[in-house]
Design an enzyme around this catalytic site. Structure first.
Site, PDB file in Angstrom:
ATOM      1  N   LEU A   1       0.829  -1.211   0.000  1.00 23.66           N
ATOM      2  CA  LEU A   1       0.000   0.000   0.000  1.00 23.66           C
ATOM      3  C   LEU A   1       0.862   1.260   0.000  1.00 23.66           C
ATOM      4  O   LEU A   1       0.348   2.370  -0.041  1.00 23.66           O
ATOM      5  CB  LEU A   1      -0.901   0.014   1.253  1.00 23.66           C
ATOM      6  CG  LEU A   1      -1.972  -1.070   1.343  1.00 23.66           C
ATOM      7  CD1 LEU A   1      -2.708  -0.991   2.666  1.00 23.66           C
ATOM      8  CD2 LEU A   1      -2.956  -0.946   0.183  1.00 23.66           C
TER       9      LEU A   1
ATOM     10  N   LYS B   1      14.515  -7.100   4.210  1.00 20.99           N
ATOM     11  CA  LYS B   1      14.836  -6.217   5.340  1.00 20.99           C
ATOM     12  C   LYS B   1      16.148  -6.599   6.032  1.00 20.99           C
ATOM     13  O   LYS B   1      16.817  -5.743   6.593  1.00 20.99           O
ATOM     14  CB  LYS B   1      13.703  -6.235   6.362  1.00 20.99           C
ATOM     15  CG  LYS B   1      12.465  -5.479   5.921  1.00 20.99           C
ATOM     16  CD  LYS B   1      11.479  -5.447   7.067  1.00 20.99           C
ATOM     17  CE  LYS B   1      10.217  -4.716   6.702  1.00 20.99           C
ATOM     18  NZ  LYS B   1       9.318  -4.591   7.856  1.00 20.99           N
TER      19      LYS B   1
ATOM     20  N   ASN C   1       7.419 -17.103  21.370  1.00 19.26           N
ATOM     21  CA  ASN C   1       7.643 -17.394  19.952  1.00 19.26           C
ATOM     22  C   ASN C   1       7.573 -18.891  19.717  1.00 19.26           C
ATOM     23  O   ASN C   1       7.855 -19.687  20.617  1.00 19.26           O
ATOM     24  CB  ASN C   1       9.038 -16.886  19.538  1.00 19.26           C
ATOM     25  CG  ASN C   1       9.227 -16.900  18.034  1.00 19.26           C
ATOM     26  OD1 ASN C   1       8.364 -16.432  17.297  1.00 19.26           O
ATOM     27  ND2 ASN C   1      10.337 -17.448  17.572  1.00 19.26           N
TER      28      ASN C   1
END
Ligand code: NAP
Length: 314
Positions: A47, A97, A182
């Site tokens: 977006l 990233k 996690n």
């Protein structure tokens, strides 16, 4: 007598849907020129172009922001080209990233600590790296729940790139408690160990530790929920249709606030679970907006038109 030729206006052209490395290598500028973009694989659903292009137009900055489908083995070359064709900056999304870290000339401290970069600014031919996910998250929590991280006891689900940025932000803002859980417990434990110094001081009275890693198991979560104000999903569970909630509704409670960093649906599985038990909940659209606004501020050293960007994402 000479007749003056009428000045030809160059027609404004919108950036096309998706560019590739081949387009970058054989770059043809359009008007306004593309000087910013997001690199990802996949990148179709980003977006960022609509949000950033609305900001550029509103601020009368004569450039455009585009999507680039760049695969992992193309990243080095693609970043190198943007340096040569005068790009102002980039966003990086899945899966770049972490791998982009080694391509930076100047990573900021946040990038070094988180181990991931989502904003690059090209300055004097050098690549400066930033991570705006943590600050974007903090702004989103303030916006959605009218509370600052420093006043919250936070349970974080996940220990990947986004979770690391969020955990560091919670630590820097001195949140009351941080509980990390996690699927692979050792990653949660490692993240907690890295943040130990931030939580050395006392804050909460009572039987629970300020910083803890706990296994992603029903009994552990059930116990912790009684000592938590905010549950955050920073796992990728919920991205795909049919995914379950990362923790089931029966483990949530009406007193907790729930923030899902996933924004692919208004009601992610976790948001639906929260609503089921009467808890306040929000999806990750606000974090996306604020991390994007922070990127704009890094590139242009001016305040981002946040409401214009928000409207453009709807
Ligand atoms: P990542 O580094 O790949 O981390 C993925 C995390 O999800 C890990 O903790 C992983 O656990 C966990 N996970 C994956 N599959 C799972 C499963 N089936 N069950 C339980 N846990 C599972 O990804 P990331 O970059 O951190 O992104 C994570 C999420 O954050 C994504 O959904 C993304 O959309 C969101 N995000 C949102 C924004 C925003 O602006 N709103 C910004 C950044 C990221 P293991 O360690 O055990 O594999």
């Amino acid at each position: 007598m000479t007749t003056k030729k009428p000045r030809r206006e160059t027609k404004r052209k919108s950036a096309k849907e998706i560019y590739t490395l081949a387009n970058l290598q054989n770059w043809h500028d359009i008007n306004p020129p593309i000087r910013l973009g997001v690199f990802g694989d996949p990148v179709e659903h980003s977006l960022s172009p609509q949000m950033q292009n609305a900001a550029l137009k509103h601020c009368k900055i004569d450039m455009q922001y585009a999507r680039f489908h760049i695969s992992p083995n193309e990243l080095r070359e693609a970043i190198d080209v943007t340096r040569k064709i005068n790009f102002v900056g980039l966003n990086l999304t899945i899966p770049h990233k972490i791998s982009a870290l080694e391509l930076l000339d100047v990573p900021d401290n946040n990038v070094k600590r988180v181990g991931a970069v989502n904003v690059i600014k090209v300055e004097g031919g050098k690549l400066r790296g930033f991570n705006t996910d943590g600050r974007g998250f903090a702004r989103a929590i303030r916006e959605k729940f009218s509370v600052d991280l420093r006043d919250l006891r936070v349970m974080l689900l996940g220990a990947g790139g986004a979770a690391r940025a969020i955990a560091l932000q919670c630590a820097k803002e001195n949140c009351e408690r941080l509980v990390i859980t996690n699927r692979r417990f050792e990653k949660a434990q490692k993240l907690a160990d890295e943040l130990r110094d931030f939580f050395a001081g006392p804050k909460v009275l009572g039987p629970v530790a300020r910083l803890q890693a706990v296994p992603l198991e029903e009994a552990a979560i059930r116990f912790q929920i009684g000592h938590i104000d905010l549950v955050v999903n920073a796992t990728s569970l919920g991205l795909n249709r049919g995914d379950p909630s990362p923790i089931p509704a029966r483990l949530l409670a009406p007193h907790v606030m729930v923030y899902d960093t996933i924004y692919s649906a208004e009601r992610t599985p976790l948001v639906s679970a929260a609503i089921e038990v009467g808890a306040r909940a929000a999806n990750g659209l606000s974090m996306l907006l604020h991390q994007g606004a922070l990127g704009f501020e890094i590139w242009f050293q001016r305040e981002a038109p946040i409401e214009v960007m928000r409207r453009a994402m709807l």
